[in-house]
Design a protein around this motif. Structure first.
Motif, PDB file in Angstrom:
ATOM      1  N   PRO A 182      41.499  97.980  73.193  1.00  0.00           N
ATOM      2  CA  PRO A 182      40.463  97.825  74.227  1.00  0.00           C
ATOM      3  C   PRO A 182      40.725  98.627  75.492  1.00  0.00           C
ATOM      4  N   ARG A 183      42.001  98.906  75.783  1.00  0.00           N
ATOM      5  CA  ARG A 183      42.336  99.655  77.001  1.00  0.00           C
ATOM      6  C   ARG A 183      43.083 100.929  76.610  1.00  0.00           C
ATOM      7  N   THR A 201      52.091 101.811  83.397  1.00  0.00           N
ATOM      8  CA  THR A 201      50.707 102.023  82.954  1.00  0.00           C
ATOM      9  C   THR A 201      49.904 102.896  83.912  1.00  0.00           C
ATOM     10  N   VAL A 231      46.988 101.573  76.627  1.00  0.00           N
ATOM     11  CA  VAL A 231      47.543 100.875  77.787  1.00  0.00           C
ATOM     12  C   VAL A 231      48.030  99.512  77.301  1.00  0.00           C
ATOM     13  N   ARG A 244      49.743  96.414  78.350  1.00  0.00           N
ATOM     14  CA  ARG A 244      50.166  95.664  79.536  1.00  0.00           C
ATOM     15  C   ARG A 244      51.274  94.669  79.199  1.00  0.00           C
TER      16      ARG A 244
END
Length: 252
Positions: free
Chosen positions: A177-178, A148, A220, A222
């Motif tokens: 959100p990311r 990332t 992104v 995670r």
């Protein structure tokens, strides 16, 4: 039922629960084990989309070893794109007007111990055979960069910005959100072509060689420890010479 043989390898549909489980184990090895991803099911990479997909296996003919797999989610047209895996991460309303059959290609992986380029060739041959058999007009999915940390992929994302962004009429919008908004952040960066292509995931390189395009931002993720971009390939836009090569493999 899809079956394709080329040299040392054969591609076919997974037909049993055991064969689908073998694909899920290879996916776990490729996407979870040792990558920093969050394991959801010990030894298997599974999700709710598996039941709706066709699963394609590439095996070594002499040993039966599974060396590559991917899944295909068939959709009648763009009006069904909200049912896709990608729609969890990207706002895809622009593609809802896309006419004709479309498919989502997902969980594409090659066994890390097998590097023969013929594996990727027969996988694309099998995918081409499916596309032709079902008159598919658009192929799409998520193309992932490992990790990332976007800084290690500056040249790759700058090249995507310079040459490979989606047409405005199809451009996915932000939903996750990311994100990493590379098209705005790297708009003035001149990419080093060699470094960019070396950093580009092999699947994405193949998409781009055929005229594929990407979103203007990376998600992104995670859970899977990746950065991924939405990737689209309009079948009718594939260069004729490239299409002939793909069909030659598909009809081998």
């Amino acid at each position: 039922m899809l079956r394709l043989t080329k040299g040392r390898y054969a591609a076919r549909h997974a037909e049993t629960a055991e064969e689908i489980a073998a694909c899920q184990r290879l996916r776990h090895l490729s996407f979870v084990a040792g990558t920093g991803a969050v394991a959801r099911s010990e030894g298997y990479d599974r999700d709710a989309f598996d039941t709706a997909c066709h699963h394609i296996m590439v095996e070594e003919r002499a040993t039966g070893q599974l060396v590559c797999c991917f899944r295909i989610l068939p959709l009648a047209d763009g009006g069904e794109i909200a049912q896709s895996y990608s729609a969890q991460f990207y706002e895809l309303s622009a593609l809802e007007s896309f006419e004709g059959p479309i498919i989502e290609l997902g969980r594409f992986c090659i066994h890390p111990d097998h590097t023969d380029p013929d594996i990727l060739r027969i996988a694309w041959g099998a995918l081409t055979a499916y596309v032709d058999a079902h008159d598919v007009k658009l192929l799409f999915g998520c193309s992932s960069f490992q990790g990332t940390d976007s800084a290690q992929y500056t040249d790759a994302f700058a090249l995507l910005t310079e040459k490979h962004l989606a047409p405005k009429r199809w451009l996915p919008r932000v939903k996750a959100p990311r994100i990493f908004p590379f098209a705005t952040g790297l708009a003035r960066v001149k990419p080093d072509l060699k470094r960019a292509m070396q950093a580009m995931p092999p699947l994405l390189r193949t998409y781009l060689l055929m005229g594929g395009w990407v979103s203007d931002h990376a998600v992104v993720d995670r859970d899977l420890n990746t950065l991924h971009v939405f990737t689209g390939l309009e079948i009718g836009a594939i260069p004729p010479a490239r299409a002939r090569l793909l069909r030659a493999t598909a009809n081998a």
